[in-house]
Structure formats: structure tokens, C-alpha cells
Design a protein around this motif. Structure first.
Motif, short mmCIF file in Angstrom:
data_model
loop_
_atom_site.label_atom_id
_atom_site.label_comp_id
_atom_site.label_asym_id
_atom_site.label_seq_id
_atom_site.Cartn_x
_atom_site.Cartn_y
_atom_site.Cartn_z
N GLY A 30 8.39 7.82 -6.83
CA GLY A 30 8.69 9.42 -6.87
C GLY A 30 7.71 10.35 -6.34
N PHE A 31 6.53 9.81 -5.82
CA PHE A 31 5.58 10.61 -5.08
C PHE A 31 4.99 9.99 -3.89
CE2 PHE A 31 5.00 12.16 -9.74
CZ PHE A 31 5.42 13.31 -9.23
N ALA A 32 5.47 8.59 -3.62
CA ALA A 32 4.83 7.96 -2.35
C ALA A 32 5.37 8.84 -1.15
CB ALA A 32 5.52 6.59 -2.49
N ALA A 33 4.27 9.11 -0.26
CA ALA A 33 4.57 9.78 0.87
C ALA A 33 4.91 8.58 1.97
CB ALA A 33 3.61 10.71 1.42
N ILE A 34 4.27 7.72 2.00
CA ILE A 34 4.53 6.71 3.03
C ILE A 34 4.20 5.31 2.19
CG2 ILE A 34 3.37 5.68 5.11
CD1 ILE A 34 2.78 8.41 6.32
N ILE A 68 0.67 -1.13 0.00
CA ILE A 68 0.11 0.27 -0.01
C ILE A 68 0.94 1.18 0.09
CG2 ILE A 68 -1.72 1.23 1.31
CD1 ILE A 68 -2.56 -1.55 2.66
N CYS A 69 0.44 2.27 -1.04
CA CYS A 69 1.35 3.47 -0.78
C CYS A 69 0.43 4.53 -0.56
CB CYS A 69 1.96 3.65 -2.11
SG CYS A 69 3.40 2.68 -2.57
N CYS A 70 0.69 5.53 0.22
CA CYS A 70 0.08 6.75 0.31
C CYS A 70 0.65 7.86 -0.25
CB CYS A 70 0.24 7.03 1.67
SG CYS A 70 -0.57 8.84 2.52
N TYR A 127 12.17 -0.63 -0.01
CA TYR A 127 11.21 0.52 -0.58
C TYR A 127 11.68 1.64 -0.01
CZ TYR A 127 8.36 -3.70 -1.47
OH TYR A 127 7.91 -5.00 -1.88
N ALA A 128 12.44 1.83 1.17
CA ALA A 128 12.78 2.84 1.89
C ALA A 128 13.83 3.64 0.93
CB ALA A 128 13.29 2.86 3.11
N VAL A 129 14.77 2.70 0.42
CA VAL A 129 15.81 3.06 -0.31
C VAL A 129 15.34 3.73 -1.71
CG1 VAL A 129 17.78 2.49 -1.65
CG2 VAL A 129 17.39 1.78 0.62
N LYS A 130 14.38 3.24 -2.25
CA LYS A 130 13.65 3.69 -3.53
C LYS A 130 12.99 5.24 -3.44
CE LYS A 130 14.15 1.84 -6.82
NZ LYS A 130 15.00 2.03 -8.14
N TYR A 161 9.01 7.63 6.24
CA TYR A 161 8.43 6.87 7.34
C TYR A 161 7.68 5.79 6.64
CZ TYR A 161 8.71 10.85 10.43
OH TYR A 161 9.39 11.82 11.35
N SER A 162 7.68 4.62 7.31
CA SER A 162 6.74 3.42 6.86
C SER A 162 6.20 2.79 7.99
CB SER A 162 7.76 2.74 6.00
OG SER A 162 8.54 1.72 7.04
N LEU A 163 5.24 1.80 7.76
CA LEU A 163 4.68 0.97 8.68
C LEU A 163 4.76 -0.46 8.23
CD1 LEU A 163 2.93 3.79 8.33
CD2 LEU A 163 1.16 2.52 9.83
N THR A 164 4.89 -1.34 9.29
CA THR A 164 4.41 -2.60 8.82
C THR A 164 3.26 -3.18 9.40
OG1 THR A 164 5.90 -3.33 10.82
CG2 THR A 164 7.03 -3.19 8.60
N LEU A 165 2.61 -3.95 8.84
CA LEU A 165 1.33 -4.50 9.40
C LEU A 165 1.35 -6.22 9.49
CD1 LEU A 165 -1.57 -4.17 10.40
CD2 LEU A 165 -2.38 -4.37 8.07
#
Length: 611
Positions: A175-179, A148-150, A237-240, A251-255
Motif C-alpha cells: 500500500g506504500f511501496a513506491a518502487i 526489495i521495496c522502496c 507485484y505491479a498489479v498489487k 515503476y519497477s526494476l529487474t536485476l
């Protein structure tokens, strides 16, 4: 012809300041990578091991919110009710079954028939399922697809399809994903392990294995490897995101089932929270997204010294770079010009970098921006120097003057190591200026250099502290090593998690590296030039370069230099940030590395090309 955005695997939205940055490519228009395997699983394993050594946790969720997303004036009682906010997720047994109820709970839902109508929990942003839609902006290799991307709503409106509507089935766009949110089916898939509540008071946190990959040395190696790759997937994903955007952190989340962890990534490492159940404590996740939506853009992790440009500025950049290429290549064909141009420029992707760089012909009170487009190198890891290097053009030039005089610099954007007092490594700009002062040959002059300040708005001035000094962009992970909640040995963590400061260096002119030599004569001439730089730096300035490679030898033709009667370009030795001052003892010994031998070994990689 210059490669257009449409020549990529899909049409890309234009660059927009801190968002949608380009990555470096080879002359074959493929994304550049390191020397390791390029397949996803190998990349996840490498990044997972790296992240295991540089991650702190578990940080209490309340501390995380108050430290990183502080918003004192925000009225949290105005956010949508969090009662049973994620109730639809109860009973979901697979990853895919979790996607829709989570997205539905987070996005605005005003339909009274939905059973639980509510406003957006992250106003101004929209959550999109991206699990099966990899971002192929830079080709298939290296493509990523978070579950999921925000996205900011403003960015969604620019990703419209040919029918004029945004299609939620479109591809991921990092290039536009916030989280991003990475989803696993059950709580057992969590790759972190909190200390049980009943043992929290008596547990030895230095010995507790917080990261699941290290838990229970007797587990099957395949289980451990799977956990490492799972963590590495989030790290990738954080690197990208930080490669495709200009970021200070993300920032990211793991669910895992219905259990969530919040993660903050920067160039020193990552901080992970305790896990919490969103069925039992839905308010924690709701408050995180509510705060994220209301803090400043800079607080969300963006570097706002980077801005969009005007059409006139893009034309200036293109004309100047094209003229410079023609000057640096000997009688280039149109195809050679465009091949070189594609490695430094892409239409609609010129960016302005504001920094207090004093440039030639600029008024003393002005601080003109620099225009850049495609970097020559991009970061491939989350932690470390994360260097980008660009051909840069002053934004205050004119099409006539800028293009004719070929004023193209090299901008090195990196995260340097910081240290207390006299333990701080020397700034590369200071090293280069010292070498020039001592008349070491074949050193590119420094135009300007300095640390990058925090800017809170795109057009704003640098933030100042109470004493009037600029507040710098620095890593924060390193500041939490001694917190009571950290698991792991502090002495080991201090060796891996190192404070870094965002730093930029502007070199006086741009050229091509040694791999673009015109023939064996230029090869021998340029390597001799680099050898002279290395030799004199050691003999005159007691300094060893320690990183002599073909990429660090720059070929440059100075049209004003009448001393070089032949057409061979001169060789210059760059990247001195890892050099060693041999006059300074290191733990009682001088760390000498064989610079000449490293040069010879590096040149050995060119044997096939030469023959």
C-alpha cells in the motif's frame, strides 16, 4: 461490530489519499479473486502470458529517462558520485548476496568507515529488503513479497513498531511501496533478450523474440514456463501496487546479476528498457533514482484526485452507509448490518475522491468530493479496464441530512478503451442516459460521468493544455508501438496494446447485487426486471447488454416509490459498457449475442443457492 484493522493478519496503517487503499472482500472477509486458481504459481503464469502480449521493448535507457522522468531544471551534477557506486555487488553469486550491497549503495551511508560514504541516491526514500516478509494485509492468499521495496521516508515513519522505532524486519506493505526491485542471481536469469550490438543494424526487429519465454521454440517447455512465471511474478507485484494504491502507472526494476532493466507499467501494458550493467554504467541507475526522487508525485504515477479525509467526513460516511443498509435490508439483525457494512467500510480507510461531479443540493460553482472506503470489486490484472466500484457519499453533506436521507451513490472507476474519432466506444454514461431517454425500464439514472484529469498536487486544480483543455489520465504504452526499437509484429501488438482513458461514472443510487436476494420471490421478481431491461433495450434502442450476470443485477428499495406495494426490491441492470449497438455494423456484420440465453446461463449458477 465493524471489523477493525487489528482483525486483519497484522495491524494496518490508516489509508492516506492515494496510498494504502483497500481491496474488495467477500462476506467471509477474504480477498476477492477471479475464477482462475489462487495459488501463486498459477497466478504468475496467467499474468506472465498477459504481460508477454502487452510489453514493448527494449527502449533505450536515455529515452526512458527523458520521456517518463523528465526534469529539465534538475541539476544532476549535484547527486552523489556514481563512481564505483555498486562495486560491492561484484562477485555476488546468489540472489540474497545481492540484496545488502544494492540496498547499501542506494540508501544514505555517511559512515566514513563504510569505505564509500555517500548521500541517498533517491533522497526522501529508503530501500528495504522484503524478500522473506510477505504483505499479508489481505490474508495469506494473494500475499506478495518483492525482493526489495522502496518507501517514501514519510511512510516509513508511520510504520513504527510498538517500541516507537521502524523495524526493517517488518512485513512488506504494498500500500506504500513506491518502487519494487525483483532480483535474480545471474544475467542468464534475465527474462528478456536484447538484440546483440553487432546485429542491431541488420536485425529484423519484427521477428526478434525480445521476451525470453518466446526465444528459441526448441527450448524445454519447463524452461519456457519458468521464464513466463518469472515475468508474471513482476507483473503480480505491479498489479498489487496498483490495487493497493490509486495509480496511473508504476515503476519497477529487474536485476539479473549486475544487469538492470527499468520497467514502466500502465493499464495498456509495459515498457522495458535495454539492459545495462551497473558496474560498467552505474550512472544510469543513479540518474533514474535521482530523477524519481525529484519529479512530482503525479509524475511518479499517483492519481492525486484522491485525498485523505477528516474525522467528521468519516463519521458522515459511516452514518450514511449504515442508514442506507438498514433501508435496503428487510428488518436486518445487527450481525447482518455489520456483515454488509464490512464489505463497504473499514475504520480509518475512508478516502475522498475529487472530481467535477455535479451533485444534488450542491451550489452550481462547487465540485464536492465523494467519500468512499472499500470497493465492491478490485482489479486482478495490470492491463484492461481495472474497474473499482464503490458505495459513495457526497462529502458536502451533514451528519444529520446525509444520514437521514440515505444519499448513497455507486461510483464506478475504470479505464475505458479510447479510439480515434468515431471509432471510440460510447461512454457508458451516455449509453445509460440514452436508454433512460428512450424509457427503457429498470436502468439506474446517471448522476454524472466523465474522464479523469491529471492533478499535480493533492489540493491542486487539473492540469491544462495550451488550449485550456484538461489533460486527461491516459495510458502511454500504446503510444510507442511504432518506435524503431520495438521488437515484435506491429499488427499483433496493436491488437493487444490498446489506449485507455481513466473514466468515472456516478450512478444515482446504490443497492445489493442479486446474490443478496431475500428469497425465491425476490429472485424471480428481480430477474424479470432485468429481463425487461434487456428486452426493451434491444427492441427500443437496438442494444444488447452482453454481460448479464447476478453481479450486474442490482436490488434496490426506493422508500418513495409507492407503486411497489410489496416489500420486494426492484431489479436494475447495470454495467452497460460492454453492450453492443446493433444498428452499427462491425466489419460488415452485426455482432449479435444471445442476451436472454446468457441471462439464463448466469442464473444457472444460482441453482445450489436457491435449492
Amino acid at each position: 461490530m465493524v471489523r477493525n484493522a487489528g482483525d486483519n493478519p497484522r495491524v494496518r496503517s490508516p489509508g492516506q489519499g492515494p496510498w494504502n487503499a483497500l481491496v474488495s472482500i467477500t462476506e467471509n472477509s477474504t480477498e476477492t479473486f477471479g475464477f482462475g486458481p489462487k495459488d501463486a504459481q498459477s497466478r504468475y503464469a496467467r499474468l506472465g502470458l498477459e504481460a508477454m502480449a502487452t510489453t514493448l521493448g527494449p527502449m533505450p535507457v536515455e529515452d526512458f529517462l527523458d520521456t517518463f522522468l523528465s526534469c529539465p531544471d534538475l541539476q544532476e551534477d549535484t547527486m552523489p558520485s556514481f563512481a564505483d557506486a555498486f562495486a560491492l555487488m561484484a562477485g555476488a553469486e546468489t540472489e540474497t548476496a545481492l540484496y545488502l550491497p544494492l540496498i547499501t549503495a542506494l540508501n544514505e551511508d555517511l559512515n566514513p568507515k563504510s569505505g564509500s560514504p555517500h548521500g541517498a541516491r533517491c533522497p526522501g526514500f529508503t530501500f528495504v529488503q522484503t524478500a522473506n516478509r510477505p504483505d499479508k494485509s489481505d490474508g495469506n492468499i494473494g500475499s506478495v513479497k518483492p525482493d526489495i521495496c522502496c518507501y517514501a521516508n514519510d511512510h516509513l515513519r508511520q510504520a513504527v513498531g510498538t517500541d516507537g522505532k521502524f523495524n526493517f524486519d517488518d512485513e512488506t506493505d504494498m500500500g506504500f511501496a513506491a518502487i519494487f526491485i525483483e532480483v535474480k542471481a545471474t544475467a542468464a536469469n534475465d527474462f528478456f533478450d536484447d538484440i546483440p550490438i553487432e546485429d542491431a543494424l541488420d536485425a529484423d526487429r519484427e521477428k526478434w523474440a525480445f521476451i525470453l519465454g518466446e526465444k528459441n521454440q526448441g527450448v524445454l517447455s519447463s524452461t519456457r514456463d519458468t521464464a513466463i512465471r518469472a515475468f508474471g511474478q513482476s507483473a503480480a507485484y505491479a498489479v498489487k501496487i496498483c490495487e493497493r494504491q490509486y495509480r496511473v502507472c508504476c515503476y519497477s526494476l529487474t536485476l539479473s546479476g549486475t544487469y538492470v532493466r527499468l520497467i514502466r507499467w500502465d493499464r495498456a501494458g509495459a515498457i522495458v528498457t535495454e539492459r545495462f550493467c551497473i558496474l560498467a554504467e552505474p550512472e544510469l541507475l543513479c540518474r533514474f533514482f535521482w530523477r524519481f526522487a525529484h519529479v512530482s508525485t503525479a509524475a511518479r504515477g499517483y492519481d492525486l484526485t484522491v485525498n485523505a479525509v477528516t474525522g467528521v467526513q468519516e463519521k458522515l460516511f459511516l452514518a450514511t452507509v449504515k442508514a442506507h443498509i438498514k433501508m435496503q435490508l428487510s428488518s436486518p439483525t445487527p450481525e447482518e448490518i455489520n456483515t454488509a457494512l464490512n464489505t463497504h467500510y473499514m475504520p480509518n480507510f475512508v478516502t475522498s475522491i475529487r472530481h467535477k461531479f455535479p451533485l444534488p443540493d450542491s451550489p452550481s460553482e462547487g465540485h464536492p468530493a465523494l467519500l468512499v472506503s472499500r470497493p465492491m470489486c478490485s482489479p486482478i490484472s495490470m492491463v484492461g479496464r481495472s474497474t473499482r466500484a464503490y458505495w459513495a457519499v457526497p462529502a458536502n453533506g451533514t451528519l444529520e441530512g446525509g444520514a437521514n436521507r440515505g444519499q448513497v451513490f455507486v461510483l464506478k472507476d475504470t479505464w475505458r478503451i479510447a479510439g480515434p474519432g468515431d471509432q471510440a466506444p460510447e461512454l457508458e454514461g451516455d449509453i445509460l442516459m440514452s436508454l433512460k431517454q428512450q424509457k427503457v425500464p429498470n436502468i439506474i439514472p446517471v448522476q454524472a460521468h466523465g474522464d479523469v484529469p491529471i492533478v499535480n498536487t493533492l489540493e491542486g486544480e487539473p492540469e491544462l493544455d495550451a488550449l485550456g483543455a484538461q489533460v486527461l489520465q491516459v495510458t502511454l504504452t500504446d503510444q510507442f508501438i511504432d518506435q524503431w526499437w520495438v521488437c515484435g509484429r506491429r499488427d499483433v501488438l496493436r491488437q493487444k496494446i490498446i489506449k485507455r482513458v481513466h473514466y468515472r461514472l456516478l450512478l444515482g443510487f446504490a443497492g445489493f447485487n442479486l446474490l443478496h436476494m431475500a428469497g425465491t420471490a425476490e429472485l424471480l421478481s428481480a430477474t424479470y426486471d432485468a429481463f425487461q431491461a434487456s428486452k426493451y433495450a434491444y427492441e427500443v434502442a437496438n442494444r444488447l447488454h452482453r454481460d448479464v450476470t447476478p453481479a450486474n443485477i442490482i436490488l434496490y428499495h426506493d422508500p418513495l416509490d409507492e407503486r411497489r406495494s410489496n416489500k420486494l426490491r426492484q431489479g436494475y441492470l447495470i454495467d452497460w459498457d460492454q453492450s453492443l449497438d446493433c444498428a452499427k455494423p462491425r466489419d460488415g456484420v452485426l455482432e449479435h449475442l444471445p442476451s436472454v440465453r446468457s441471462l439464463i446461463c448466469s442464473l444457472g449458477s444460482l441453482r445450489v443457492t436457491i435449492l
